[in-house]
Design an enzyme around this catalytic site. Structure first.
Site, PDB file in Angstrom:
ATOM      1  N   GLN A 146       9.374  35.415 -12.205  1.00 16.67           N
ATOM      2  CA  GLN A 146      10.302  34.391 -11.736  1.00 16.67           C
ATOM      3  C   GLN A 146       9.781  33.660 -10.506  1.00 16.67           C
ATOM      4  OE1 GLN A 146      14.215  35.723 -10.428  1.00 16.67           O
ATOM      5  NE2 GLN A 146      15.144  33.895 -11.321  1.00 16.67           N
TER       6      GLN A 146
ATOM      7  N   GLU B 296       0.822  -1.204   0.000  1.00 16.79           N
ATOM      8  CA  GLU B 296       0.000   0.000   0.000  1.00 16.79           C
ATOM      9  C   GLU B 296       0.860   1.260   0.000  1.00 16.79           C
ATOM     10  OE1 GLU B 296      -3.081   2.051   3.106  1.00 16.79           O
ATOM     11  OE2 GLU B 296      -3.538   0.004   2.481  1.00 16.79           O
TER      12      GLU B 296
ATOM     13  N   ARG C  28      -2.891  33.191 -18.038  1.00 20.10           N
ATOM     14  CA  ARG C  28      -3.306  34.228 -17.092  1.00 20.10           C
ATOM     15  C   ARG C  28      -2.314  35.397 -17.123  1.00 20.10           C
ATOM     16  NH1 ARG C  28      -7.340  36.620 -14.057  1.00 20.10           N
ATOM     17  NH2 ARG C  28      -6.702  37.005 -11.899  1.00 20.10           N
TER      18      ARG C  28
END
Length: 381
Positions: free
Chosen positions: A281, A244, A270
């Protein structure tokens, strides 16, 4: 060293991505679904082979090793925006089907594994108790021998898939004085006398996966439903946790990749202050850090799975992998919210859903602090 998948493996991963998108994909104007999985969806997962990837082929499984299994779970997680569904399928396979396959009696394997692999049956892992979360040697649920089997008494507080499950893998103390050596694993089937299955409770994320509690009241379990023999429950549980902690979290690699892709698309389109977000940056560096965490976690996860396939002691590799993937997924989701700003905070844009789905990854299958303890122990500290 070979750091790439071979053509057959790449084709299998591509096929899973395409099939999952066809079966569970969302149109662009819709967000991840918030409802529990349906039986039809579960059978679809079985038809796609995702519920039996590492199970023996004689029982309808794929017969794959840990590394190839992880590659397909990763593809599943990448293609499916319902992380709760990916989690539900993986918990079913690794926490329940694997221990039945590895430690169950021949009768039990023949009776249950084909249905578990096909999607006819749903399995839930019942270990966690109110006062036994990380400390699984302190179980209050007890099992006493009786003619032909055992009588279980106690409560389990958090069972993923529990309200929908047909089969439960659970653990109880059969010798309380022996600590973890006194734990025994059992398979309890829904409808067993003395078993009460609780209703699903509300939770923060992983909405597609129902979770609830179980109560055992003089619940009879036949001897053939014992996993690995009396007192072997600790070893059975840790074996399943190895699978798991490694393979389930491959689904979160897919989630991280999806978040990075969505952020890249967003910052390219955007604009603020007359510039693309990608041209700032600080924004670009945030995405670079997301990519670095994802690729670092991927390498650790692949290494852990490779180690398992070699039959080597993989405790350190699995713990490092689980810690890196879960913390990386949470950090990536938080970064995505920041990159999307107010849209990231709004539920209807979907990013907030990924954050809610990432948070529990640092808790289940052993918390991040438990993984650090395991790593420290393996370092000799």
């Amino acid at each position: 060293m070979d750091f790439d998948w071979n053509p057959r493996q790449r084709a299998a991963q591509s096929a899973v991505r395409d099939a999952v998108r066809d079966a569970f994909g969302e149109p662009p104007d819709r967000r991840p679904q918030e409802s529990f999985f349906t039986r039809e969806e579960w059978r679809t997962l079985g038809d796609l082979g995702l519920l039996g990837l590492c199970l023996p082929t004689e029982y309808g499984g794929g017969g794959l090793g840990a590394l190839e299994t992880a590659g397909l779970v990763e593809a599943f997680g990448r293609a499916c925006d319902r992380t709760g569904l990916v989690f539900a399928a993986s918990a079913h396979l690794f926490a329940c089907c694997v221990p039945i396959s590895e430690f169950g009696s021949d009768t039990l394997r023949k009776r249950l594994l084909p249905g578990l692999a096909s999607g006819e049956l749903v399995a839930g892992n019942a270990m966690t108790e109110t006062d036994a979360g990380s400390d699984v040697s302190r179980l209050a649920t007890v099992a006493e021998p009786t003619e032909g089997g055992w009588l279980l008494n106690g409560e389990k507080s958090f069972v993923s898939n529990g309200p929908a499950a047909d089969v439960f893998v659970t653990y109880a103390m059969t010798d309380p004085a022996a600590g973890h050596l006194g734990v025994t694993g059992f398979v309890v089937e829904r409808g067993a006398p003395g078993l009460s299955v609780g209703e699903p409770f509300d939770k923060l994320g992983l909405a597609a996966c129902p979770a609830g509690g179980l109560t055992f009241n003089q619940c009879f379990v036949p001897d053939e439903n014992v996993l690995g023999g009396e007192g072997a429950g600790g070893a059975v549980f840790q074996h399943s946790m190895g699978w798991e902690r490694a393979c389930l979290f491959a689904g979160y690699l897919g989630l991280m990749d999806r978040l990075i892709e969505q952020c890249v698309v967003h910052v390219r389109s955007r604009r603020q202050f007359g510039r693309r977000l990608a041209d700032f940056q600080g924004v670009a560096n945030r995405l670079v850090d997301m990519k670095m965490r994802a690729e670092s976690a991927r390498l650790l996860l692949y290494r852990a799975c490779w180690s398992m396939d070699q039959g080597a002691d993989s405790v350190l590799q699995v713990a490092l992998s689980k810690l890196a993937v879960s913390e990386g997924a949470l950090a990536a989701a938080l970064d995505a919210v920041r990159v999307f700003g107010a849209r990231g905070y709004r539920s209807d844009f979907g990013i907030a859903t990924y954050l809610r789905d990432a948070i529990p990854s640092t808790i289940f299958s052993g918390t991040s602090d438990i993984q650090r303890l395991l790593i420290a122990k393996e370092m000799g500290l």
